[in-house]
Design a protein around this motif. Structure first.
Motif, PDB file in Angstrom:
ATOM      1  N   UNK A 242       0.921  -1.052   0.147  1.00  0.00           N
ATOM      2  CA  UNK A 242      -0.042   0.148  -0.024  1.00  0.00           C
ATOM      3  C   UNK A 242       0.807   1.337   0.013  1.00  0.00           C
ATOM      4  N   UNK A 243       0.341   2.329  -0.391  1.00  0.00           N
ATOM      5  CA  UNK A 243       0.956   3.742  -0.655  1.00  0.00           C
ATOM      6  C   UNK A 243       1.466   4.220   0.725  1.00  0.00           C
ATOM      7  N   UNK A 244       0.837   3.939   1.954  1.00  0.00           N
ATOM      8  CA  UNK A 244       1.328   4.387   3.161  1.00  0.00           C
ATOM      9  C   UNK A 244       2.946   3.753   3.375  1.00  0.00           C
ATOM     10  N   UNK A 245       2.867   2.471   3.487  1.00  0.00           N
ATOM     11  CA  UNK A 245       4.062   1.758   3.662  1.00  0.00           C
ATOM     12  C   UNK A 245       5.235   2.388   2.821  1.00  0.00           C
ATOM     13  N   UNK A 246       4.912   2.473   1.299  1.00  0.00           N
ATOM     14  CA  UNK A 246       5.992   2.988   0.515  1.00  0.00           C
ATOM     15  C   UNK A 246       6.475   4.202   0.768  1.00  0.00           C
ATOM     16  N   UNK A 247       5.341   5.303   1.134  1.00  0.00           N
ATOM     17  CA  UNK A 247       5.789   6.556   1.584  1.00  0.00           C
ATOM     18  C   UNK A 247       6.579   6.605   2.874  1.00  0.00           C
ATOM     19  N   UNK A 248       6.255   5.907   4.016  1.00  0.00           N
ATOM     20  CA  UNK A 248       6.931   5.791   5.017  1.00  0.00           C
ATOM     21  C   UNK A 248       8.296   5.367   5.125  1.00  0.00           C
ATOM     22  N   UNK A 249       8.461   4.292   4.186  1.00  0.00           N
ATOM     23  CA  UNK A 249       9.873   3.601   3.846  1.00  0.00           C
ATOM     24  C   UNK A 249      10.765   4.617   3.346  1.00  0.00           C
ATOM     25  N   UNK A 250      10.373   5.228   2.240  1.00  0.00           N
ATOM     26  CA  UNK A 250      11.215   6.161   1.538  1.00  0.00           C
ATOM     27  C   UNK A 250      11.547   7.403   2.325  1.00  0.00           C
ATOM     28  N   UNK A 251      10.507   7.950   3.141  1.00  0.00           N
ATOM     29  CA  UNK A 251      10.720   9.133   4.278  1.00  0.00           C
ATOM     30  C   UNK A 251      11.635   8.678   5.156  1.00  0.00           C
ATOM     31  N   UNK A 252      11.702   7.217   5.606  1.00  0.00           N
ATOM     32  CA  UNK A 252      12.787   6.805   6.630  1.00  0.00           C
ATOM     33  C   UNK A 252      14.132   6.681   6.043  1.00  0.00           C
ATOM     34  N   UNK A 253      14.137   6.727   4.814  1.00  0.00           N
ATOM     35  CA  UNK A 253      15.762   6.943   4.334  1.00  0.00           C
ATOM     36  C   UNK A 253      15.816   5.507   3.418  1.00  0.00           C
ATOM     37  N   UNK A 254      14.784   4.725   3.174  1.00  0.00           N
ATOM     38  CA  UNK A 254      14.944   3.543   2.076  1.00  0.00           C
ATOM     39  C   UNK A 254      15.327   3.749   0.848  1.00  0.00           C
ATOM     40  N   UNK A 255      16.272   2.963   0.071  1.00  0.00           N
ATOM     41  CA  UNK A 255      16.830   3.246  -1.361  1.00  0.00           C
ATOM     42  C   UNK A 255      15.643   2.830  -2.165  1.00  0.00           C
TER      43      UNK A 255
ATOM     44  N   UNK B 154      17.964  11.406  -2.914  1.00  0.00           N
ATOM     45  CA  UNK B 154      18.754  11.293  -3.923  1.00  0.00           C
ATOM     46  C   UNK B 154      18.061  10.835  -5.242  1.00  0.00           C
ATOM     47  N   UNK B 155      18.991  11.232  -6.257  1.00  0.00           N
ATOM     48  CA  UNK B 155      18.301  10.800  -7.716  1.00  0.00           C
ATOM     49  C   UNK B 155      17.932   9.457  -7.974  1.00  0.00           C
ATOM     50  N   UNK B 156      18.918   8.460  -7.737  1.00  0.00           N
ATOM     51  CA  UNK B 156      18.616   7.167  -7.643  1.00  0.00           C
ATOM     52  C   UNK B 156      17.326   6.790  -6.689  1.00  0.00           C
ATOM     53  N   UNK B 157      17.053   7.086  -5.524  1.00  0.00           N
ATOM     54  CA  UNK B 157      16.122   6.899  -4.579  1.00  0.00           C
ATOM     55  C   UNK B 157      14.824   7.663  -5.171  1.00  0.00           C
ATOM     56  N   UNK B 158      14.945   8.709  -5.757  1.00  0.00           N
ATOM     57  CA  UNK B 158      13.741   9.641  -6.229  1.00  0.00           C
ATOM     58  C   UNK B 158      13.043   8.863  -7.398  1.00  0.00           C
ATOM     59  N   UNK B 159      14.033   8.335  -8.331  1.00  0.00           N
ATOM     60  CA  UNK B 159      13.777   7.397  -9.422  1.00  0.00           C
ATOM     61  C   UNK B 159      12.748   6.039  -8.764  1.00  0.00           C
ATOM     62  N   UNK B 160      13.619   5.560  -7.889  1.00  0.00           N
ATOM     63  CA  UNK B 160      12.803   4.371  -7.351  1.00  0.00           C
ATOM     64  C   UNK B 160      11.322   4.792  -6.744  1.00  0.00           C
ATOM     65  N   UNK B 161      11.207   5.706  -6.092  1.00  0.00           N
ATOM     66  CA  UNK B 161       9.930   6.205  -5.299  1.00  0.00           C
ATOM     67  C   UNK B 161       8.999   6.292  -6.310  1.00  0.00           C
ATOM     68  N   UNK B 162       9.143   6.997  -7.521  1.00  0.00           N
ATOM     69  CA  UNK B 162       8.180   7.215  -8.492  1.00  0.00           C
ATOM     70  C   UNK B 162       7.841   5.778  -9.202  1.00  0.00           C
ATOM     71  N   UNK B 163       8.899   4.943  -9.424  1.00  0.00           N
ATOM     72  CA  UNK B 163       8.493   3.459  -9.890  1.00  0.00           C
ATOM     73  C   UNK B 163       7.696   2.653  -8.937  1.00  0.00           C
ATOM     74  N   UNK B 164       7.813   2.697  -7.799  1.00  0.00           N
ATOM     75  CA  UNK B 164       7.224   1.885  -6.680  1.00  0.00           C
ATOM     76  C   UNK B 164       5.670   2.488  -6.736  1.00  0.00           C
ATOM     77  N   UNK B 165       5.265   3.760  -6.736  1.00  0.00           N
ATOM     78  CA  UNK B 165       3.930   4.195  -6.632  1.00  0.00           C
ATOM     79  C   UNK B 165       2.994   3.962  -7.802  1.00  0.00           C
ATOM     80  N   UNK B 166       1.789   3.627  -7.568  1.00  0.00           N
ATOM     81  CA  UNK B 166       0.800   3.157  -8.614  1.00  0.00           C
ATOM     82  C   UNK B 166       0.522   4.445  -9.472  1.00  0.00           C
ATOM     83  N   UNK B 167       0.516   4.281 -10.659  1.00  0.00           N
ATOM     84  CA  UNK B 167       0.549   5.455 -11.687  1.00  0.00           C
ATOM     85  C   UNK B 167      -0.853   6.284 -11.349  1.00  0.00           C
TER      86      UNK B 167
END
Length: 310
Positions: free
Chosen positions: A88-101, A166-179
């Motif tokens: 779900x979106x909430x866990x993805x958002x929390x993960x990247x906000x916490x520093x996940x790559x 960071x750019x690689x993480x920014x790219x991953x964040x977009x890819x993981x979210x539903x369009x």
């Protein structure tokens, strides 16, 4: 790479060990809980190069563990990949906000996992270079040294700035979210006007100092807007916003950023001391509403601002 696997399911740990070893990764350690992982990290003679973390674990979950690891200076920039059944979106958002790559949902294809691990390995090899620029930013702000080899197109990092990825993480964040989450949101670029001229006529310290101040402006302006941003080089910041039901994404970003710029009274260094101006451009989607590859999206974001406001 030295990798630490953290998962409370022994079968998953063993599966990951076998898969990683089959692909040539042999320097592996594992833990069944966050507390055990922290103990292993503390006792390690050599630092880990990558972490694979489950989210759902007793006591401290994987997201809290990720956040805890990021407080250690040795692991500020080490790849942390979340391996979880939570999609779900909430866990993805929390993960990247916490520093996940990166973020991988179980069950996953082993080839996909190896591709992400390889990406983490490449990122790990870039850390030395990126850390050099981080140190240069710090020294530039303190007036202690002149950064060497700084180029206008360098994608500099802003460690510890809320909302920054960071750019690689920014790219991953977009890819993981539903369009569907980007229906009215997406990617916009916020570019310093006359950035190339400013880079040419300023000292490296002044230019880097301005970028640091600009990253603070974006962080404050977008704090409550469910946005993340990165620096793409060439005086251009990229902002991503999830907005499934708010159609005024670009206008909101432009209003908030310019409002905070005015409040902060940010001015160009070593010139006529005029207030800093920015241009905000929206990335166009194709007819199907898709953004295409992330790299193309980031490139279009930069070109869009340059084309409209050059």
């Amino acid at each position: 790479m030295k990798i630490l696997i953290v998962d409370d399911e022994p079968f998953t740990v063993e599966f990951l060990r076998m898969a990683l070893e089959a692909f040539g990764f042999t320097n592996l350690e594992s833990a069944n809980s966050a507390s055990e992982a922290l103990a292993i990290v503390k006792k390690a003679n050599d630092p880990f190069d990558c972490f694979l973390l489950d989210i759902q674990m007793p006591d401290m979950d994987g997201i809290a563990l990720c956040q805890q690891l990021r407080t250690d200076p040795a692991y500020k920039r080490v790849p942390i990949v979340m391996l979880t059944a939570m999609s779900d979106r909430a866990h993805i958002e929390r993960s990247f906000s916490a520093g996940a790559t990166d973020y991988i949902v179980k069950p996953f294809q082993i080839n996909d996992l190896m591709s992400r691990i390889d990406s983490a390995a490449r990122l790990s090899r870039q850390i030395i270079s990126a850390d050099r620029l981080v140190r240069q930013i710090a020294s530039a702000c303190q007036g202690q040294a002149t950064p060497l080899g700084l180029k206008f197109e360098d994608a500099i990092s802003f460690d510890g700035t809320p909302g920054y990825l960071e750019q690689p993480t920014f790219r991953n964040y977009i890819e993981r979210m539903e369009r569907s989450q980007f229906r009215y949101g997406g990617v916009a670029s916020v570019k310093l006007q006359n950035a190339s001229d400013l880079f040419d006529c300023s000292t490296p310290q002044s230019f880097l100092g301005l970028l640091v101040e600009m990253s603070d402006v974006l962080s404050i302006a977008l704090k409550f807007e469910d946005c993340h941003f990165t620096y793409g080089g060439s005086g251009c910041f990229l902002v991503v916003k999830l907005a499934p039901d708010k159609p005024k994404f670009q206008n909101e970003v432009e209003f908030l950023v310019k409002k905070e710029l005015s409040r902060a009274d940010l001015r160009y260094p070593e010139s006529d001391n005029n207030p800093v101006n920015v241009s905000v451009g929206r990335v166009f989607r194709n007819a199907s509403g898709e953004y295409g590859s992330i790299d193309e999206t980031l490139a279009r974001a930069r070109k869009r601002v340059q084309r409209i406001y050059a």
